[in-house]
Write a protein that holds these residues in place. Structure first.
Motif, PDB file in Angstrom:
ATOM      1  N   CYS A  21      15.676 -10.935  34.321  1.00 46.57           N
ATOM      2  CA  CYS A  21      15.671  -9.756  35.208  1.00 46.57           C
ATOM      3  C   CYS A  21      14.456  -9.704  36.123  1.00 46.57           C
ATOM      4  N   LYS A  62      11.491 -11.025  38.625  1.00 48.82           N
ATOM      5  CA  LYS A  62      11.139 -12.066  39.599  1.00 48.82           C
ATOM      6  C   LYS A  62       9.792 -11.684  40.210  1.00 48.82           C
ATOM      7  N   ILE A  95       9.936  -7.840  41.326  1.00 45.43           N
ATOM      8  CA  ILE A  95      11.300  -7.304  41.440  1.00 45.43           C
ATOM      9  C   ILE A  95      11.960  -7.277  40.067  1.00 45.43           C
ATOM     10  N   ASP A 115      15.658  -6.679  38.262  1.00 41.46           N
ATOM     11  CA  ASP A 115      17.107  -6.452  38.382  1.00 41.46           C
ATOM     12  C   ASP A 115      17.550  -5.723  37.111  1.00 41.46           C
ATOM     13  N   TYR A 116      17.613  -4.421  37.236  1.00 46.52           N
ATOM     14  CA  TYR A 116      17.914  -3.576  36.063  1.00 46.52           C
ATOM     15  C   TYR A 116      19.369  -3.732  35.608  1.00 46.52           C
ATOM     16  N   ASN A 117      20.207  -4.293  36.480  1.00 46.29           N
ATOM     17  CA  ASN A 117      21.606  -4.527  36.087  1.00 46.29           C
ATOM     18  C   ASN A 117      21.682  -5.465  34.891  1.00 46.29           C
ATOM     19  N   LYS A 166      25.460  -1.787  42.651  1.00 48.26           N
ATOM     20  CA  LYS A 166      24.532  -2.559  41.811  1.00 48.26           C
ATOM     21  C   LYS A 166      23.180  -2.728  42.506  1.00 48.26           C
ATOM     22  N   LYS A 167      23.256  -2.749  43.849  1.00 46.36           N
ATOM     23  CA  LYS A 167      22.011  -2.950  44.617  1.00 46.36           C
ATOM     24  C   LYS A 167      20.987  -1.848  44.317  1.00 46.36           C
ATOM     25  N   VAL A 199      18.261  -2.706  41.694  1.00 51.27           N
ATOM     26  CA  VAL A 199      17.285  -3.785  41.879  1.00 51.27           C
ATOM     27  C   VAL A 199      16.033  -3.103  42.434  1.00 51.27           C
TER      28      VAL A 199
END
Ligand code: SF4
Ligand code: SF4
Length: 203
Positions: A82, A84, A132, A134-136, A166-167, A170
């Motif tokens: 998740c 980056k 960054i 990505d919590y998805n 979904k965006k 992030v």
């Protein structure tokens, strides 16, 4: 025989009813441990016991800058990929300083031909350029928080997130930290705000 059996059944039924009522009564007076969402939400003081998405922790003397030293431990340990992190570019070489630098023999430990000292090397910036999430993909396992050697990660209290895209999940955590710091600075009492009003002074 028939009457005795009927009485026994009635007593057993009454006993069972009393046991059930006792359990109901006990639960009725017990303090609530859950909330009836969305009619109610968890109070702020209890949010610390919940896990929202991870967020960066600011430095003590500069809350807008994370404590992060870009070791990449969290990124490597995350089982879901998740995180980056973008490192800062290495410091640019200054041609003027390079020209003034003594010959290589000095740097290699041989006798210097000149008394000039080598120029001080510019320290690389440890703060990440980008962070960054990505919590998805996140399972809130907490491994990243545990792995961080400088306590630069923690769980946020954002537990009621919902969106169609979904965006929206992030997150740019560096931008988030800056916004949080600006919000905290704006909310902090300034000397003018802290001064008592004229009427209050006279009392
Ligand atoms: S809580 Fe777990 S899944 Fe989520 S970012 Fe951290 S290591 Fe990855
Ligand atoms: S583990 Fe901590 S210090 Fe290392 S990159 Fe992640 S947040 Fe930064």
């Amino acid at each position: 025989m028939g009457v005795v059996h009927e009485i026994k059944e009635a007593v057993r039924g009454m006993k069972s009813l009393l046991v059930g009522l006792k359990i109901t009564g006990r639960e009725f007076v017990r303090p609530e441990v859950t909330v009836h969402y969305p009619r109610k939400v968890v109070e702020n003081e209890h949010l610390v016991t919940f896990r929202g998405h991870i967020e960066l922790v600011g430095a003590k003397n500069d809350p807008a800058t994370p404590r992060c030293i870009t070791c990449l431990m969290c990124q490597s340990v995350c089982p879901s990929g998740c995180i980056k992190i973008v490192k800062q570019p290495p410091p640019k070489k200054d041609p003027a300083k390079e020209a003034a630098a003594p010959p290589k023999a000095y740097a290699s430990g041989l006798e210097p031909k000149t008394s000039a000292k080598p120029p001080a090397k510019e320290k690389p910036v440890k703060t990440p350029k980008g962070f960054i999430l990505d919590y998805n993909l996140c399972s809130l396992c907490g491994l990243c928080v545990q792995a961080c050697p400088v306590d630069s990660l923690r769980f946020s209290t954002d537990i009621y997130l919902a969106d169609y895209s979904k965006k929206s999940f992030v997150f740019d955590l560096m931008a988030r930290l800056k916004a949080q710091a600006a919000e905290a600075a704006a909310a902090a009492p300034t000397p003018e705000k802290a001064q008592p009003e004229k009427g209050q002074e006279e009392e």
